[in-house]
Design an enzyme around this catalytic site. Structure first.
Site, PDB file in Angstrom:
ATOM      1  N   TYR A 243      -1.861  -0.627  10.360  1.00 17.95           N
ATOM      2  CA  TYR A 243      -1.973  -0.892   8.921  1.00 17.95           C
ATOM      3  C   TYR A 243      -0.694  -0.465   8.206  1.00 17.95           C
ATOM      4  CZ  TYR A 243      -3.942  -0.929   4.199  1.00 17.95           C
ATOM      5  OH  TYR A 243      -4.187  -1.200   2.875  1.00 17.95           O
TER       6      TYR A 243
ATOM      7  N   SER B 271       0.856  -1.187   0.000  1.00 10.63           N
ATOM      8  CA  SER B 271       0.000   0.000   0.000  1.00 10.63           C
ATOM      9  C   SER B 271       0.889   1.234   0.000  1.00 10.63           C
ATOM     10  CB  SER B 271      -0.889   0.007   1.253  1.00 10.63           C
ATOM     11  OG  SER B 271      -1.492   1.272   1.452  1.00 10.63           O
TER      12      SER B 271
END
Length: 259
Positions: free
Chosen positions: A154, A141
């Site tokens: 995350y 990501s």
């Protein structure tokens, strides 16, 4: 009869994993699809079968290494995987009031996103080396490029995925095994729907699938989209820490509870 190309996709119940599975579904393809939601996984499988693909499904949590590893090894023995895509992932973050994630949510993301990726890739490394063929695809990501203060778990999990994939690529290239590291920004999925805050350079799921699969098909080392978002994250990382911290704090958000 020509053997079907064998492809493994995790996270195939919804979102990116389901989109990638549907993209690759064709008469000359055998898909091994993994997900946690039985009904949604079967819906993806049904669409892929309708497109002509042979499909087998496995209902697993990627964080559970032993059962998923055994199933992957079993399927690889039946039809050696040409491509394995680790697309399963979860997200969480600080509360709307700014309270920290807490240990349970922070470590859940690391278990699923980072250890889950390893649990999927590791059983295939030795067989692909032995065959001198194959491609591993890990989904990181843009949050991996500069930690985001409102989703530390995350960011950490995806930074780990990125580093793991980059390391694997350099390790496995001499053996003829390709590794593609995918670094996506915001795109339209149920996970993004839970994100309450700015979503710069947001794109559609179809566009993201198209960009990623083009990269996979040419065995690209990295697939980054959108590049401007990634460049912004990298620029914040290169700045003095105090300045970078101030910039990323400005993009305040929270993530509603969910998978």
């Amino acid at each position: 009869m020509t053997a079907r190309r064998s492809i493994l996709v995790t996270g195939a119940s919804s979102g990116l994993g389901a989109g990638l599975a549907r993209h690759y579904a064709a008469a000359d393809v055998r898909l091994a699809l993994i997900g946690r939601d039985a009904a949604r996984l079967e819906a993806t499988a049904a669409d892929c079968r309708a497109a002509g693909a042979e499909v087998v499904t496995g209902l697993f949590d990627v964080a559970e290494a032993a059962p998923i590893g055994a199933w992957i090894a079993e399927q690889d023995a039946v039809a050696p995987f040409a491509i394995a895509i680790a697309a399963a992932g979860v997200s969480a973050g600080t509360s709307e009031a700014g309270a920290p994630e807490g240990h349970k949510l922070a470590t859940l993301q690391v278990r699923t996103n980072l250890l889950g990726t390893m649990n999927v890739m590791e059983p295939l490394i030795a067989p692909m080396i032995a065959r001198k063929a194959g491609q591993l695809v890990v989904v990181s990501s843009t949050a991996a490029l500069r930690g985001l203060p409102y989703s530390p778990g995350y960011s950490a999990s995806k930074a780990g995925v990125r580093a793991y994939g980059e390391a694997l690529r350099a390790l496995l290239a001499p053996a003829g095994v390709a590794v593609t590291v995918v670094v996506p920004g915001f795109f339209d999925t149920p996970m993004t729907d839970r994100w309450k805050g700015p979503t710069p350079f947001m794109t559609s799921l179809d566009t993201m699938v198209r960009v990623i699969t083009r990269g996979i098909d040419r065995r690209a080392a990295r697939v980054t989209h959108p590049r401007l978002l990634a460049l912004g994250q990298q620029a914040a990382d290169l700045m003095p820490a105090a300045i970078g911290d101030r910039i990323v704090r400005g993009f305040r958000f929270h993530i509603e509870p969910g998978a």
